[in-house]
Design an enzyme around this catalytic site. Structure first.
Site, PDB file in Angstrom:
ATOM      1  N   LYS A   1      38.392  61.338  72.534  1.00 42.33           N
ATOM      2  CA  LYS A   1      37.843  61.153  71.188  1.00 42.33           C
ATOM      3  C   LYS A   1      36.338  60.946  71.231  1.00 42.33           C
ATOM      4  O   LYS A   1      35.617  61.387  70.347  1.00 42.33           O
ATOM      5  CB  LYS A   1      38.535  59.969  70.502  1.00 42.33           C
ATOM      6  CG  LYS A   1      39.877  60.353  69.915  1.00 42.33           C
ATOM      7  CD  LYS A   1      40.357  59.329  68.914  1.00 42.33           C
ATOM      8  CE  LYS A   1      41.025  58.188  69.629  1.00 42.33           C
ATOM      9  NZ  LYS A   1      41.735  57.284  68.715  1.00 42.33           N
TER      10      LYS A   1
ATOM     11  N   ARG B   1      49.595  62.174  80.115  1.00 44.48           N
ATOM     12  CA  ARG B   1      48.902  62.624  78.917  1.00 44.48           C
ATOM     13  C   ARG B   1      48.788  64.141  78.942  1.00 44.48           C
ATOM     14  O   ARG B   1      48.868  64.763  79.989  1.00 44.48           O
ATOM     15  CB  ARG B   1      47.543  61.944  78.778  1.00 44.48           C
ATOM     16  CG  ARG B   1      46.491  62.396  79.754  1.00 44.48           C
ATOM     17  CD  ARG B   1      45.258  61.506  79.699  1.00 44.48           C
ATOM     18  NE  ARG B   1      44.445  61.760  78.528  1.00 44.48           N
ATOM     19  CZ  ARG B   1      44.151  60.834  77.622  1.00 44.48           C
ATOM     20  NH1 ARG B   1      44.602  59.609  77.740  1.00 44.48           N
ATOM     21  NH2 ARG B   1      43.388  61.136  76.608  1.00 44.48           N
TER      22      ARG B   1
ATOM     23  N   GLU C   1      44.052  54.225  67.509  1.00 48.40           N
ATOM     24  CA  GLU C   1      42.879  53.462  67.093  1.00 48.40           C
ATOM     25  C   GLU C   1      42.163  54.321  66.050  1.00 48.40           C
ATOM     26  O   GLU C   1      41.903  55.509  66.290  1.00 48.40           O
ATOM     27  CB  GLU C   1      41.957  53.210  68.283  1.00 48.40           C
ATOM     28  CG  GLU C   1      40.766  52.363  67.878  1.00 48.40           C
ATOM     29  CD  GLU C   1      39.831  52.008  69.023  1.00 48.40           C
ATOM     30  OE1 GLU C   1      40.115  52.350  70.175  1.00 48.40           O
ATOM     31  OE2 GLU C   1      38.796  51.386  68.718  1.00 48.40           O
TER      32      GLU C   1
END
Ligand code: ATP
Ligand code: MG
Length: 611
Positions: A279, A269, A42
Site C-alpha cells: 500500500k 500472501r 487498515e
C-alpha cells in the site's frame, strides 16, 4: 449467516490447509462448532488483489460452516488513516460479493478496553513504562546473535508504571517521551518477544476518536485483543505475521480473556507479476500522479480492476485458482487474464469496433445506399441468443493493420488484388489504394461480390481472412484506452530500498486511441455492458469518463495472451503483430448495410501516452 451473494464458483469448495484446520475444529466441537473469522484492513489505502485473496479466504471459510465474518478496521495509526478509505474498503468488499451483515467493527472503538487491559498487565508486573529513546530501545534489544539488555527503566515499580501510564494518557508528555512495553524476555530467540512496545505517545487527531487519545496501541497488542473481544475463532493472516503469533498468544494467555481464545493461522500472501501490492508504494503512485488515482484501471486495486471491467466473479475464480499455500510465490499475470476471459467469454456480446481506422471504399456499392446486416451477438459455442443490425455502406472503416500493400508471408487479410471477408457482410476484393504525399495509404478501394452476403462463397472459392469493419458514416466515434502491464519487470520492488521502484514503470502501460469507431448498436445497451470487440479484446465503458456524447472504452483484457506471444515472436524474430491476431474465425451468415458520408480525414491514428 454471512450472505455470499451469487457465488456459483464457491460450490466447488476446494479445500486448502486453512479450511482443513477449520473443518477439523468444527468437527471436534471447538468453540461449540462456531466459526467466526474477520477481515482486518487498515484504512490507509484502497484494497488490492492481495486483499481480495484474504477476503475470499476469510469469508469463504466461515461461510462453509455457516459462520460469520467481521469487517474490522484496524485503525490505530492516526496519521495515515481516513474515512475515504473506510468507505472505499466497504464498497470494494461488497462489490466482491461478500457481506459482513451487522458485524462492522473498528479497533478504535476498543481504545478504552485496550487501555484497561494494558493497566491489567502493568498491575500483574507484566508491562512497564520505558523512558529510553527509540534508538536506545532498538540498540538494547540486541540482535539475532546477541541477547537484549534491560534499559534503566525495566524495574520500575508497578505504582510508578501505573502513574506514568495514566499521565501518558492524560497528555503530560511529548511524543516519544515514553512507551509502554510488555515485560517478556530480552533473550528470546524471537525478537518480537524482547519486551515489545505496546503503546506509544502520538499527539495526533484520529479520524474517529478525534483528540480523545494521545496514546495509541500498536498492532500486536490491538489485534489479538480485538479478535478476543469479538469472539473470533480463527484469525487468518499472511505469513509475515508468523513471528507475531507467539506474542499474540502471550498477550491473551496473560490477561483475563474469554476462553477458548482465538487462534492465528498464516497463509502465503499473494504477489502478482508486473505489479506491486504494498500500500505504501501504491500510495506513492497515486500521490506522485504516476497513475490517475487509486481506481486507475492499471492499478491492482479492486477499484481499478472494477473500472477496467474485470468482473468480481473473475477475481473470486482467480482466488480459487491460485489456492492458499504456506509458501510465497509470484503469480503469473496471465492467470488472472485467463480467469477474466473465462468469465467474460460466455456473457460478453460481440460487437465490432475499429480501433485504428483506415477507409475502405466499396466502389460498386451505390452511394447513399444503406443495407442492414443481421449479426449475432454470440458465437454458437456460447449458446446464447440475440442479434443486432449492422449498417453496411459504401464507405467503411477497417483496421489499418488489416491492409498490407507489401504483405509478409502468411498475411491473411487484405492485400492489393486479394480478397477478404467482411464479418457478417460480403467478400471484397481490393482494387486500388490512395496515398498521401508521404506515401501513406489513406484509402483502400475495393469491389464487393453481391453473391457472398453473409460471407459464404457460392462458387466455393477460398477466402482465407475475415476482418471486422464499421460503416464510416453510421459508426460512432469513441476513445479507446488500451492497458498494458503497469511495470516492465516481473518484480518491480526487487531492488528494495536501494532502488526506486518507479524506474520500472512501463512507459507504454496506457495507449489512448482517439479515432476509434464503433458500431451504433451499443447506444441501446446499459452502460456497464462488457463487450467483446471482435478480434481485439473485451471492453467496457469507462465508468468515470464515458458519456453518451463522448464514448470511452477501456480494454479489460485482450482475447489471447498476445503479450506472451509477442514476446516470443520478438525472440524468434517473427512479426509480433501477426502473432497477436488473425482472421481465423469464419464469418457466420447474416444480413446487410447502408451509406457513407463523413469519415473523411478520420483515418489518422493519434496515439498519445496519457501518463
Ligand atoms: P501493507 O501493504 O502496508 O503491508 P497490508 O496490505 O498488510 O498493508 P492491511 O490493511 O493490514 O494491509 O491488510 C488487511 C489484511 O489483508 C491482512 O490480514 C493481510 O494479511 C491481508 N493481506 C494484505 N496483503 C495481502 C496479500 N498480498 N495477499 C494476501 N493477503 C493480504
Ligand atoms: Mg498490514
Amino acid at each position: 449467516m454471512p450472505k455470499m451473494t451469487d457465488h456459483p464458483d464457491r460450490t466447488a469448495a476446494g479445500r486448502n490447509f486453512i479450511r482443513a484446520i477449520i473443518a477439523a475444529d468444527v468437527e471436534a466441537g471447538k468453540h461449540g462448532g462456531a466459526v467466526v473469522t474477520r477481515f482486518p484492513p487498515e484504512p490507509n489505502g484502497f484494497l488490492h488483489i492481495g486483499h481480495a485473496k484474504a477476503i475470499c479466504l476469510s469469508f469463504g471459510a466461515a461461510a462453509e460452516h455457516g459462520g460469520v465474518t467481521h469487517l474490522r478496521f484496524d485503525d490505530t495509526n492516526p496519521e495515515t488513516e481516513n474515512e475515504l478509505y473506510v468507505r472505499s474498503i466497504q464498497e470494494d468488499v461488497r462489490w466482491l460479493g461478500f457481506d459482513w451483515g451487522d458485524h462492522l467493527y473498528f479497533a478504535s472503538d476498543y481504545f478504552e478496553r485496550l487501555y484497561e487491559y494494558a493497566v491489567e498487565l502493568i498491575e500483574a508486573g507484566l508491562a512497564y513504562v520505558d523512558s529510553a529513546s527509540e534508538e536506545e530501545i532498538r540498540e538494547y534489544r540486541g540482535t539475532v546473535t546477541e541477547p537484549g539488555r534491560p534499559t534503566a527503566y525495566r524495574e520500575r515499580s508497578v505504582a510508578e508504571n501505573l502513574d506514568l501510564f495514566r499521565r501518558m494518557r492524560e497528555g503530560d508528555f511529548e511524543d516519544g517521551a515514553h512507551v509502554l512495553r510488555a515485560k517478556i524476555d530480552l533473550a528470546s530467540s524471537n525478537m518480537l518477544m524482547r519486551d515489545p512496545v505496546l503503546y506509544r505517545i502520538r499527539h495526533a487527531d484520529h479520524y474517529r476518536t478525534g483528540g480523545d487519545w494521545c496514546i495509541y496501541p500498536l498492532y500486536d497488542f490491538t489485534h489479538c485483543l480485538s479478535d478476543s473481544i469479538e469472539g473470533i475463532t480463527h484469525s487468518l493472516c499472511t505469513l509475515e505475521f508468523d513471528n507475531n503469533r507467539e506474542l499474540y498468544d502471550w498477550i491473551l494467555d496473560h490477561l483475563e480473556v474469554p476462553q477458548p481464545q482465538p487462534r492465528q493461522y498464516e497463509f502465503a500472501r499473494l504477489n502478482v507479476e508486473y505489479t506491486l501490492l504494498s500500500k505504501r508504494n501504491l500510495l506513492r503512485l497515486v500521490e506522485e500522479e504516476r497513475v490517475e488515482g487509486w481506481d486507475d484501471p492499471r492499478m491492482p486495486t479492486v477499484a481499478g480492476m472494477r473500472r477496467r471491467g474485470i468482473p468480481a466473479s473473475a477475481l473470486r475464480a482467480f482466488c480459487d485458482m491460485i489456492g492458499v499455500a504456506k509458501t510465497e510465490n509470484r503469480v503469473d499475470f496471465a492467470k488472472l487474464e485467463y480467469a477474466i476471459r473465462d468469465e467474460l467469454n460466455p456473457i460478453a456480446p460481440r460487437v465490432m469496433c475499429v480501433l485504428r481506422p483506415l477507409k475502405l471504399v466499396v466502389d460498386n456499392f451505390p452511394e447513399g445506399k444503406l443495407e442492414e446486416l443481421e449479426a449475432p451477438y454470440f458465437p454458437e459455442d456460447v449458446g446464447k441468443e440475440g442479434s443486432r443490425l449492422v449498417p453496411f455502406t459504401r464507405e467503411l472503416l477497417i483496421e489499418r493493420d488489416d491492409f498490407e500493400e507489401d504483405p509478409p508471408k502468411g498475411f491473411r487479410r487484405l492485400v492489393p488484388g486479394g480478397e477478404v471477408r467482411l464479418r457478417y457482410g460480403y467478400v471484397v476484393r481490393c482494387a486500388d489504394v490512395v496515398k498521401d504525399e508521404n506515401g501513406v495509404v489513406t484509402e483502400v478501394h475495393c469491389t464487393y461480390d453481391p453473391e457472398t452476403k453473409g460471407g459464404s462463397t457460392p462458387d466455393g472459392r477460398k477466402v482465407k481472412g475475415t476482418i471486422h469493419w464499421v460503416s464510416a458514416s453510421h459508426s460512432l466515434p469513441t476513445e479507446v484506452r488500451l492497458y498494458d502491464r503497469l511495470f516492465s519487470v516481473p518484480d518491480p520492488e526487487k531492488g528494495g530500498d536501494a532502488e526506486d521502484f518507479t524506474v520500472h514503470l512501463n512507459p507504454d502501460s496506457l495507449t489512448v486511441l482517439t479515432d476509434s469507431r464503433i458500431e451504433p448498436s451499443i447506444k441501446a445497451d446499459p452502460a456497464d455492458t462488457t463487450y467483446q470487440f471482435e478480434r481485439t479484446g473485451y471492453f467496457v465503458h469507462d465508468g468515470v469518463d464515458s458519456r453518451p456524447d463522448h464514448l470511452v472504452f477501456n480494454r479489460t483484457v485482450t482475447l489471447r495472451d498476445s503479450w506472451a506471444k509477442a514476446r516470443k515472436a520478438a525472440e524468434v524474430g517473427a512479426a509480433g503483430r501477426e502473432a497477436a491476431e488473425n482472421g481465423a474465425e469464419e464469418a457466420r451468415p447474416s444480413k446487410t448495410a447502408r451509406e457513407p458520408t463523413g469519415g473523411k480525414g478520420s483515418v489518422g491514428v493519434r496515439v498519445r501516452d496519457h501518463r
